[in-house]
Motif scaffolding. Structure first.
Motif, mmCIF file in Angstrom:
data_model
loop_
_atom_site.group_PDB
_atom_site.id
_atom_site.type_symbol
_atom_site.label_atom_id
_atom_site.label_comp_id
_atom_site.label_asym_id
_atom_site.label_seq_id
_atom_site.Cartn_x
_atom_site.Cartn_y
_atom_site.Cartn_z
ATOM 1 N N ASP A 1 0.851 -1.184 0.000
ATOM 2 C CA ASP A 1 0.000 0.000 0.000
ATOM 3 C C ASP A 1 0.892 1.240 0.000
ATOM 4 O O ASP A 1 1.953 1.243 0.616
ATOM 5 C CB ASP A 1 -0.886 0.025 1.257
ATOM 6 C CG ASP A 1 -1.835 -1.167 1.288
ATOM 7 O OD1 ASP A 1 -2.017 -1.788 0.226
ATOM 8 O OD2 ASP A 1 -2.356 -1.465 2.381
ATOM 9 N N LYS A 2 0.431 2.287 -0.650
ATOM 10 C CA LYS A 2 1.234 3.503 -0.802
ATOM 11 C C LYS A 2 1.707 4.080 0.544
ATOM 12 O O LYS A 2 2.816 4.589 0.648
ATOM 13 C CB LYS A 2 0.440 4.576 -1.556
ATOM 14 C CG LYS A 2 0.245 4.270 -3.021
ATOM 15 C CD LYS A 2 1.542 4.480 -3.815
ATOM 16 C CE LYS A 2 1.468 3.873 -5.202
ATOM 17 N NZ LYS A 2 1.544 2.383 -5.220
ATOM 18 N N ASN A 3 0.872 3.972 1.555
ATOM 19 C CA ASN A 3 1.264 4.553 2.853
ATOM 20 C C ASN A 3 1.993 3.550 3.756
ATOM 21 O O ASN A 3 2.246 3.817 4.912
ATOM 22 C CB ASN A 3 0.025 5.111 3.576
ATOM 23 C CG ASN A 3 -0.989 4.027 3.852
ATOM 24 O OD1 ASN A 3 -0.951 2.968 3.233
ATOM 25 N ND2 ASN A 3 -1.887 4.270 4.787
ATOM 26 N N LYS A 4 2.305 2.362 3.216
ATOM 27 C CA LYS A 4 2.969 1.337 4.030
ATOM 28 C C LYS A 4 4.295 0.866 3.423
ATOM 29 O O LYS A 4 4.888 -0.094 3.903
ATOM 30 C CB LYS A 4 2.041 0.112 4.177
ATOM 31 C CG LYS A 4 0.860 0.306 5.123
ATOM 32 C CD LYS A 4 1.309 0.330 6.576
ATOM 33 C CE LYS A 4 0.199 0.523 7.564
ATOM 34 N NZ LYS A 4 -0.704 -0.597 7.695
ATOM 35 N N ASN A 5 4.728 1.512 2.322
ATOM 36 C CA ASN A 5 5.876 0.946 1.618
ATOM 37 C C ASN A 5 7.233 1.438 2.121
ATOM 38 O O ASN A 5 8.191 1.521 1.388
ATOM 39 C CB ASN A 5 5.728 1.145 0.101
ATOM 40 C CG ASN A 5 5.664 2.605 -0.270
ATOM 41 O OD1 ASN A 5 5.784 3.461 0.603
ATOM 42 N ND2 ASN A 5 5.485 2.910 -1.541
ATOM 43 N N THR A 6 7.283 1.760 3.398
ATOM 44 C CA THR A 6 8.573 2.127 3.984
ATOM 45 C C THR A 6 8.827 1.202 5.180
ATOM 46 O O THR A 6 8.011 0.349 5.494
ATOM 47 C CB THR A 6 8.555 3.573 4.497
ATOM 48 O OG1 THR A 6 7.430 3.711 5.372
ATOM 49 C CG2 THR A 6 8.447 4.572 3.377
ATOM 50 N N ASN A 7 9.964 1.400 5.837
ATOM 51 C CA ASN A 7 10.281 0.637 7.049
ATOM 52 C C ASN A 7 10.374 -0.868 6.838
ATOM 53 O O ASN A 7 9.849 -1.653 7.628
ATOM 54 C CB ASN A 7 9.258 0.928 8.162
ATOM 55 C CG ASN A 7 9.656 2.161 8.943
ATOM 56 O OD1 ASN A 7 10.737 2.710 8.731
ATOM 57 N ND2 ASN A 7 8.810 2.596 9.848
ATOM 58 N N TRP A 8 11.054 -1.248 5.779
ATOM 59 C CA TRP A 8 11.363 -2.662 5.569
ATOM 60 C C TRP A 8 12.523 -2.753 4.590
ATOM 61 O O TRP A 8 12.786 -1.829 3.826
ATOM 62 C CB TRP A 8 10.149 -3.417 5.004
ATOM 63 C CG TRP A 8 9.831 -3.034 3.589
ATOM 64 C CD1 TRP A 8 9.163 -1.924 3.174
ATOM 65 C CD2 TRP A 8 10.243 -3.714 2.399
ATOM 66 N NE1 TRP A 8 9.114 -1.884 1.812
ATOM 67 C CE2 TRP A 8 9.757 -2.978 1.308
ATOM 68 C CE3 TRP A 8 10.957 -4.895 2.156
ATOM 69 C CZ2 TRP A 8 9.980 -3.366 -0.014
ATOM 70 C CZ3 TRP A 8 11.172 -5.295 0.843
ATOM 71 C CH2 TRP A 8 10.680 -4.525 -0.233
ATOM 72 N N HIS A 9 13.250 -3.842 4.631
ATOM 73 C CA HIS A 9 14.249 -4.122 3.604
ATOM 74 C C HIS A 9 14.575 -5.613 3.634
ATOM 75 O O HIS A 9 14.172 -6.323 4.558
ATOM 76 C CB HIS A 9 15.523 -3.279 3.796
ATOM 77 C CG HIS A 9 16.414 -3.781 4.894
ATOM 78 N ND1 HIS A 9 16.251 -3.430 6.212
ATOM 79 C CD2 HIS A 9 17.463 -4.629 4.866
ATOM 80 C CE1 HIS A 9 17.178 -4.018 6.955
ATOM 81 N NE2 HIS A 9 17.927 -4.763 6.173
ATOM 82 N N LEU A 10 15.294 -6.072 2.593
ATOM 83 C CA LEU A 10 15.706 -7.480 2.536
ATOM 84 C C LEU A 10 17.199 -7.600 2.821
ATOM 85 O O LEU A 10 17.982 -6.712 2.472
ATOM 86 C CB LEU A 10 15.426 -8.068 1.147
ATOM 87 C CG LEU A 10 13.972 -8.075 0.661
ATOM 88 C CD1 LEU A 10 13.896 -8.718 -0.728
ATOM 89 C CD2 LEU A 10 13.060 -8.804 1.635
ATOM 90 N N GLN A 11 17.581 -8.706 3.454
ATOM 91 C CA GLN A 11 18.991 -9.065 3.648
ATOM 92 C C GLN A 11 19.207 -10.357 2.872
ATOM 93 O O GLN A 11 18.436 -11.294 3.029
ATOM 94 C CB GLN A 11 19.268 -9.376 5.132
ATOM 95 C CG GLN A 11 19.069 -8.239 6.086
ATOM 96 C CD GLN A 11 20.253 -7.298 6.214
ATOM 97 O OE1 GLN A 11 20.116 -6.184 6.717
ATOM 98 N NE2 GLN A 11 21.426 -7.719 5.744
ATOM 99 N N ASP A 12 20.246 -10.386 2.017
ATOM 100 C CA ASP A 12 20.440 -11.625 1.239
ATOM 101 C C ASP A 12 21.846 -12.216 1.375
ATOM 102 O O ASP A 12 22.267 -13.035 0.571
ATOM 103 C CB ASP A 12 20.091 -11.395 -0.236
ATOM 104 C CG ASP A 12 21.024 -10.394 -0.912
ATOM 105 O OD1 ASP A 12 21.967 -9.902 -0.252
ATOM 106 O OD2 ASP A 12 20.809 -10.103 -2.105
#
Ligand SMILES: *Cc1c(COP(=O)(O)O)cnc(C)c1O
Length: 299
Positions: free
Chosen positions: A212-223
């Motif tokens: 969702d447009k207002n939820k697409n922050t505060n995350w990332h992937l570690q690989d």
């Protein structure tokens, strides 16, 4: 057949020796406990799909996966529960069925084997239509349960997640679970997705499309902690799993959750977190996949 019971999930704290005072606490959401086969996130991604298939009068569910896929065996079992026949398009040809595929057959799933090459079409509508043409009234669940109902179903796991956790650790395959939870959790709760395959970070783009447009922050992937790639492992990972079990009494699976906890440990060692952080790790199940390494595990 044993029922799938979400109430069997518990929150289990890790022993404080494990995080050595670096954070306030680390808990594990034991979704592996809801069922030995339809474990963890697989159930959440399937439940709305299967209920929908049955309600709308479909006669068969069709899905996709490889010979070691937790998704396939979970679908086989859950479809039987819902009294709807299941068919799987399986990637690759096998001289002998893997233990996972044997279980699928045991639960009544019909398997159709295609070459690795053909399997790559599994998102092509024309090819899917061609495969589905052999069956009447077929309901299609994409690989990994990666559709709208799969994402919405995964989001239902949010009811186990207290708002006081600052960070949520998730193992990522298709990204469906991460998407479902990112869209449901409080924006300030940071999600770290641990990808068990090489260069998995590229998935950030495809995940982002569904947020969702207002939820697409505060995350990332570690690989970084793929141990050679998806399904690959070495002695160090096995030792880590045994030590983790010895201290915390939590069994991890060789494909996903072991690499997540290994990675989380590396982040702790790198002082990625601050002392007031409180982390929840999602144990997404998958323990049926440990058969191939069972003799080396202490659990
Ligand atoms: C399938 C699976 C995942 C990945 O879930 P996605 O929703 O596909 O990202 C993580 N952990 C376990 C144990 C799994 O079986």
């Amino acid at each position: 057949m044993v029922t799938i019971d979400e109430r069997l999930a518990v929150i289990q704290p890790l022993h404080k020796f494990w995080y050595k005072g670096k954070v306030l606490g680390i808990d594990v959401l034991r979704l592996d406990l809801i069922h030995p086969i339809v474990s963890g996130n697989k159930w959440f991604k399937l439940r709305l799909n299967l209920a929908n298939a049955v309600d709308d009068g479909f006669k068969t569910v069709l899905t996709f996966g490889g010979g070691y896929s937790n998704h396939l065996v979970a679908t086989a079992y859950a479809a039987k529960k819902f009294n709807i026949p299941a068919v799987a398009i399986v990637r690759g040809k096998y001289d002998k069925l893997t233990p996972t595929l044997q279980s699928c057959v045991e639960y009544g799933m019909e398997l159709i084997f295609v070459t690795q090459e053909e399997y790559k079409n599994n998102e092509q509508p024309d090819w899917i239509r061609q495969m589905a043409a052999h069956f009447d009234d077929i309901y299609i669940i994409p690989e990994g349960g990666a559709n709208e109902l799969g994402r919405t179903g995964a989001g239902l796991m949010d009811r186990f997640i207290d708002k006081n956790y600052t960070h949520i650790a998730i193992a990522v395959g298709s990204g469906t679970t991460l998407i479902g939870l990112r869209n449901k959790l409080k924006r300030q709760q940071y999600i770290i997705g641990f990808v068990p395959m090489k260069e998995g970070k590229y998935m950030e783009q495809s995940i982002n499309k569904h947020l969702d447009k207002n939820k697409n922050t505060n995350w990332h992937l570690q690989d970084e902690w793929h141990f050679g790639g998806f399904g690959k492992w070495n002695k160090e990972l096995i030792t880590f799993m045994n030590e983790f079990y010895d201290l915390n009494k939590i069994p991890l699976d060789i494909v996903y959750t072991s690499k997540m906890m290994y990675g989380l440990n590396q982040l702790l060692l790198d002082n990625y977190f601050i002392s007031t952080d409180k982390i929840l790790c999602i144990h997404s199940g998958g323990l049926q996949g440990n058969i191939s390494v069972q003799k080396d595990l202490i659990y």
